[in-house]
Design a protein around this motif. Structure first.
Motif, PDB file in Angstrom:
ATOM      1  N   SER A 230       0.778  -1.167   0.392  1.00 40.99           N
ATOM      2  CA  SER A 230       0.384  -0.088   0.134  1.00 40.99           C
ATOM      3  C   SER A 230       1.268   0.796   0.060  1.00 40.99           C
ATOM      4  CB  SER A 230      -0.649   0.079   1.541  1.00 40.99           C
ATOM      5  OG  SER A 230      -1.742  -0.926   0.728  1.00 40.99           O
ATOM      6  N   GLU A 231       2.188   1.396   0.864  1.00 41.14           N
ATOM      7  CA  GLU A 231       2.647   2.464   0.873  1.00 41.14           C
ATOM      8  C   GLU A 231       3.644   2.439  -0.925  1.00 41.14           C
ATOM      9  OE1 GLU A 231       7.093   4.016   2.262  1.00 41.14           O
ATOM     10  OE2 GLU A 231       6.177   2.621   3.162  1.00 41.14           O
ATOM     11  N   ALA A 232       3.732   1.231  -1.262  1.00 41.85           N
ATOM     12  CA  ALA A 232       4.533   1.998  -2.129  1.00 41.85           C
ATOM     13  C   ALA A 232       3.450   2.137  -3.254  1.00 41.85           C
ATOM     14  CB  ALA A 232       5.056  -0.085  -2.826  1.00 41.85           C
ATOM     15  N   ASP A 233       1.787   1.638  -3.559  1.00 38.77           N
ATOM     16  CA  ASP A 233       1.306   1.725  -4.155  1.00 38.77           C
ATOM     17  C   ASP A 233       0.926   3.868  -4.254  1.00 38.77           C
ATOM     18  OD1 ASP A 233       0.979  -0.047  -5.585  1.00 38.77           O
ATOM     19  OD2 ASP A 233      -0.862  -0.879  -4.769  1.00 38.77           O
ATOM     20  N   ASN A 234       1.179   4.221  -3.052  1.00 32.28           N
ATOM     21  CA  ASN A 234       0.251   5.199  -2.828  1.00 32.28           C
ATOM     22  C   ASN A 234       2.097   6.638  -3.085  1.00 32.28           C
ATOM     23  OD1 ASN A 234      -1.731   6.108  -0.638  1.00 32.28           O
ATOM     24  ND2 ASN A 234      -1.269   4.307  -1.015  1.00 32.28           N
TER      25      ASN A 234
ATOM     26  N   ASP B 143       7.302   1.391 -16.213  1.00 40.63           N
ATOM     27  CA  ASP B 143       8.404   2.214 -15.514  1.00 40.63           C
ATOM     28  C   ASP B 143       8.467   2.551 -13.760  1.00 40.63           C
ATOM     29  OD1 ASP B 143       8.835   3.865 -17.391  1.00 40.63           O
ATOM     30  OD2 ASP B 143       6.636   4.478 -17.875  1.00 40.63           O
ATOM     31  N   LEU B 144       7.499   1.468 -13.175  1.00 38.17           N
ATOM     32  CA  LEU B 144       7.162   1.444 -11.916  1.00 38.17           C
ATOM     33  C   LEU B 144       6.452   0.693 -11.091  1.00 38.17           C
ATOM     34  CD1 LEU B 144       6.156   4.564 -12.270  1.00 38.17           C
ATOM     35  CD2 LEU B 144       7.017   4.687 -10.623  1.00 38.17           C
ATOM     36  N   LEU B 145       6.590  -0.384 -10.586  1.00 36.98           N
ATOM     37  CA  LEU B 145       5.967  -1.666  -9.893  1.00 36.98           C
ATOM     38  C   LEU B 145       6.344  -2.181  -8.721  1.00 36.98           C
ATOM     39  CD1 LEU B 145       6.014  -4.807 -11.788  1.00 36.98           C
ATOM     40  CD2 LEU B 145       6.529  -4.669  -9.494  1.00 36.98           C
ATOM     41  N   SER B 146       4.517  -1.966  -8.110  1.00 38.13           N
ATOM     42  CA  SER B 146       4.671  -2.178  -6.453  1.00 38.13           C
ATOM     43  C   SER B 146       4.742  -3.703  -6.220  1.00 38.13           C
ATOM     44  CB  SER B 146       3.375  -1.307  -6.235  1.00 38.13           C
ATOM     45  OG  SER B 146       3.677  -0.446  -6.167  1.00 38.13           O
ATOM     46  N   LEU B 147       5.123  -3.927  -5.090  1.00 35.20           N
ATOM     47  CA  LEU B 147       4.856  -5.524  -4.759  1.00 35.20           C
ATOM     48  C   LEU B 147       5.692  -5.716  -2.763  1.00 35.20           C
ATOM     49  CD1 LEU B 147       8.392  -6.429  -2.996  1.00 35.20           C
ATOM     50  CD2 LEU B 147       8.257  -6.439  -6.221  1.00 35.20           C
ATOM     51  N   SER B 148       4.440  -6.558  -2.452  1.00 35.37           N
ATOM     52  CA  SER B 148       4.324  -7.041  -1.087  1.00 35.37           C
ATOM     53  C   SER B 148       4.763  -8.026  -0.323  1.00 35.37           C
ATOM     54  CB  SER B 148       3.211  -6.776  -0.862  1.00 35.37           C
ATOM     55  OG  SER B 148       3.459  -6.715   1.041  1.00 35.37           O
ATOM     56  N   ALA B 149       5.986  -8.365   0.679  1.00 34.74           N
ATOM     57  CA  ALA B 149       6.460  -9.616   0.949  1.00 34.74           C
ATOM     58  C   ALA B 149       5.803 -10.951   0.969  1.00 34.74           C
ATOM     59  CB  ALA B 149       7.923  -9.363   1.784  1.00 34.74           C
ATOM     60  N   HIS B 150       4.701  -9.917   1.721  1.00 33.15           N
ATOM     61  CA  HIS B 150       3.408 -11.510   1.993  1.00 33.15           C
ATOM     62  C   HIS B 150       2.788 -12.187   1.255  1.00 33.15           C
ATOM     63  CE1 HIS B 150      -0.292  -9.871   2.607  1.00 33.15           C
ATOM     64  NE2 HIS B 150       0.739  -8.478   2.753  1.00 33.15           N
ATOM     65  N   LYS B 151       3.040 -11.533   0.303  1.00 33.89           N
ATOM     66  CA  LYS B 151       2.064 -12.418  -0.406  1.00 33.89           C
ATOM     67  C   LYS B 151       2.939 -13.538  -1.255  1.00 33.89           C
ATOM     68  CE  LYS B 151      -0.901  -9.143  -0.125  1.00 33.89           C
ATOM     69  NZ  LYS B 151      -2.836  -9.360   0.257  1.00 33.89           N
TER      70      LYS B 151
ATOM     71  N   LEU C  66      -0.050   9.018 -15.843  1.00 32.06           N
ATOM     72  CA  LEU C  66       0.389   8.891 -15.415  1.00 32.06           C
ATOM     73  C   LEU C  66      -0.959   7.759 -15.241  1.00 32.06           C
ATOM     74  CD1 LEU C  66       1.691   6.755 -13.395  1.00 32.06           C
ATOM     75  CD2 LEU C  66       0.921   8.000 -11.689  1.00 32.06           C
ATOM     76  N   VAL C  67       0.266   6.026 -15.694  1.00 36.35           N
ATOM     77  CA  VAL C  67      -1.369   5.816 -15.503  1.00 36.35           C
ATOM     78  C   VAL C  67      -1.096   4.416 -14.904  1.00 36.35           C
ATOM     79  CG1 VAL C  67      -1.970   3.393 -17.728  1.00 36.35           C
ATOM     80  CG2 VAL C  67      -1.768   5.592 -18.205  1.00 36.35           C
ATOM     81  N   SER C  68      -2.379   3.982 -14.379  1.00 35.56           N
ATOM     82  CA  SER C  68      -1.493   2.744 -13.192  1.00 35.56           C
ATOM     83  C   SER C  68      -2.619   2.026 -12.993  1.00 35.56           C
ATOM     84  CB  SER C  68      -2.073   3.925 -11.478  1.00 35.56           C
ATOM     85  OG  SER C  68      -1.543   2.416 -10.848  1.00 35.56           O
ATOM     86  N   ILE C  69      -2.108   0.642 -14.137  1.00 36.35           N
ATOM     87  CA  ILE C  69      -3.373  -0.335 -14.208  1.00 36.35           C
ATOM     88  C   ILE C  69      -1.980  -1.676 -13.168  1.00 36.35           C
ATOM     89  CG2 ILE C  69      -4.176  -2.430 -16.132  1.00 36.35           C
ATOM     90  CD1 ILE C  69      -4.264   0.302 -17.712  1.00 36.35           C
ATOM     91  N   MET C  70      -3.478  -2.690 -12.492  1.00 36.66           N
ATOM     92  CA  MET C  70      -2.451  -3.253 -11.456  1.00 36.66           C
ATOM     93  C   MET C  70      -2.009  -5.186 -12.597  1.00 36.66           C
ATOM     94  SD  MET C  70      -6.157  -4.796  -9.833  1.00 36.66           S
ATOM     95  CE  MET C  70      -5.217  -5.256  -8.408  1.00 36.66           C
ATOM     96  N   PHE C  71      -1.480  -6.157 -12.504  1.00 38.59           N
ATOM     97  CA  PHE C  71      -0.621  -6.403 -13.363  1.00 38.59           C
ATOM     98  C   PHE C  71      -2.362  -7.036 -13.315  1.00 38.59           C
ATOM     99  CE2 PHE C  71       3.420  -7.718 -14.347  1.00 38.59           C
ATOM    100  CZ  PHE C  71       3.229  -8.628 -15.637  1.00 38.59           C
TER     101      PHE C  71
ATOM    102  N   HIS D 258       3.033   2.833 -14.216  1.00 41.11           N
ATOM    103  CA  HIS D 258       2.884   2.063 -12.840  1.00 41.11           C
ATOM    104  C   HIS D 258       1.923   0.845 -13.058  1.00 41.11           C
ATOM    105  CE1 HIS D 258       1.034   1.404  -8.947  1.00 41.11           C
ATOM    106  NE2 HIS D 258       2.110   1.437  -8.824  1.00 41.11           N
ATOM    107  N   THR D 259       2.439   0.262 -12.382  1.00 41.33           N
ATOM    108  CA  THR D 259       1.787  -1.684 -12.443  1.00 41.33           C
ATOM    109  C   THR D 259       1.666  -1.615 -11.139  1.00 41.33           C
ATOM    110  OG1 THR D 259       0.932  -3.380 -12.973  1.00 41.33           O
ATOM    111  CG2 THR D 259       3.616  -2.807 -12.964  1.00 41.33           C
ATOM    112  N   ASP D 260       0.186  -2.461 -10.408  1.00 46.09           N
ATOM    113  CA  ASP D 260       0.481  -3.232  -8.870  1.00 46.09           C
ATOM    114  C   ASP D 260       0.281  -4.554  -8.847  1.00 46.09           C
ATOM    115  OD1 ASP D 260       0.068  -4.291  -6.759  1.00 46.09           O
ATOM    116  OD2 ASP D 260      -1.639  -2.374  -5.949  1.00 46.09           O
ATOM    117  N   GLY D 261       1.929  -4.718  -9.058  1.00 45.42           N
ATOM    118  CA  GLY D 261       2.527  -5.877  -9.606  1.00 45.42           C
ATOM    119  C   GLY D 261       2.760  -6.794  -7.907  1.00 45.42           C
TER     120      GLY D 261
END
Length: 394
Positions: A73-77, A195-203, A144-149, A175-178
């Motif tokens: 969530s922080e990475a997305d924000n 150009d930008l990708l977010s990720l979270s370890a607990h997934k 900016l375009v943000s579309i989740m993977f 940007h993609t929410d990966g």
């Protein structure tokens, strides 16, 4: 309760033993602050460097393009707000979709209060955007375009490479929410024009409270958190060393043998879906083919509510969800299911079952066994079901 069957891997995964093993020394023995200068601190700084390299290999990017965060969530924000405020002189238009995670949607809603315009793209009945509609939505003000993977509720995988190419051709940042994609899909941020990708370890079998944002070299972005000079002065705050170490090890394991893991999970998922669709008046939500995450099954059961199904499954030892874990306290139906065209009364009866590396054939068979009588019992108590039966008899 005879057993416990965990089928909520999209909400979170357990921490793998080998991940925890690498983390443990950084809680007790190697606890130095990496911003200090003595040898104890150099050990933790080296550990950060190792993890950063592991993430860069997984994403196929440069090491200095990886920045650690407190989670997805922080990475997305950071991606949404950082790009918007850093580039507002170029334009004030952002494009996203109606089925994004709320970390994206709420960030975009906030930006609308700050003078930005946001286009929320429609999706089809499987949750996929129309590329022509997307092209037509781009204007000379789009920054900016943000579309989740891949979608966290219905498992839809978007045509990310094609989206990235369109963004690149129009000189718009992508940007993609990966978060749901890591470990399930081969990712090459350069080849996909991300150009930008977010990720979270607990997934992907790492610890909670740690994530990362890939930022392509040269991208202009404002900081989200201000303070010290950590993360090359991009993200302030003393680093979560055990978490960073765990993320690095977890992503290294997650991207190994993806094809073989997906083959196994897809087979189990297909058996699960086939078994549950034998229940009358049930419907699979999302794609039926390779456009779907291998471990995702999202099914609606008409005339009952998903919360009742979850409580009954919990009594049988089955852990599942009715949508995103981040909105589990909401009484509203899933915004994702509404976006793909389901009416409120049917969307309320959704069940999300997500499989993972410890899921067995026996687990799948157990759910197929215990769920039909649950659905029957709940329908027998449902006035909606009673009204439907009366209508059938007329």
């Amino acid at each position: 309760m005879s057993r416990t069957v965990y089928m909520d891997y999209a909400a979170t995964t357990y921490v793998k033993p080998e991940v925890l093993s690498e983390m443990m020394p950084y809680f007790t023995e190697k606890y130095g602050n990496p911003s200090s200068f003595y040898s104890l601190s150099r050990e933790t700084k080296k550990a950060i460097d190792v993890s950063r390299e592991r993430v860069s290999k997984a994403l196929k990017c440069e090491i200095n393009e990886v920045f650690f965060t407190g989670g997805g969530s922080e990475a997305d924000n950071w991606a949404i707000k950082g790009i918007a405020f850093a580039n507002r002189k170029k334009g004030n238009h952002i494009i996203t979709t109606k089925i994004e995670h709320h970390a994206i949607l709420h960030a975009c809603e906030y930006l609308e209060t700050q003078g930005f315009d946001v286009t929320y793209l429609e999706v089809d009945s499987e949750g996929v955007i129309n590329l022509e509609d997307f092209k037509n939505a781009i204007t000379d003000k789009t920054i900016l375009v943000s579309i989740m993977f891949a979608n966290n509720e219905i498992g839809t995988i978007q045509p990310i490479k094609e989206i990235g190419e369109i963004c690149s051709q129009n000189k718009v940042l992508f940007h993609t929410d990966g978060v749901q994609a890591i470990g399930n899909i081969e990712i090459d941020v350069k080849a996909m024009h991300i150009d930008l990708l977010s990720l979270s370890a607990h997934k992907f079998y790492g610890p909670k409270g740690i994530g990362a944002l890939y930022i392509k070299r040269g991208v202009k972005i404002d900081n989200l958190i201000h303070g010290g000079g950590q993360e090359r002065a991009r993200r302030a705050g003393t680093e979560n060393i055990p978490g960073i170490v765990g993320l690095g090890k977890a992503i290294e394991l997650a991207v190994s043998d993806i094809e073989e893991k997906n083959k196994r999970l897809s087979s189990l998922r297909d058996k699960l879906v086939e078994g549950l669709l034998n229940i009358p008046y049930s419907k699979l939500n999302g794609p039926k083919d390779s456009k779907r995450l291998p471990g995702n099954a999202n099914i609606c059961f008409k005339f009952i509510e998903g919360e009742s199904i979850l409580l009954s499954l919990d009594f049988e030892g089955v852990c599942a969800s009715s949508g995103s874990a981040c909105t589990s306290g909401s009484l509203d139906p899933s915004h994702v299911l509404l976006a793909i065209g389901l009416p409120h009364e049917i969307a309320h009866g959704s069940l999300r079952l997500t499989l993972g590396e410890s899921t067995t054939l026996e687990d799948v068979e157990y759910v197929i066994q215990v769920l039909p009588p649950i659905i029957k019992r709940l329908r027998d108590m449902s006035p909606l079901w009673e009204d439907f039966l009366k209508g059938e008899k007329k």
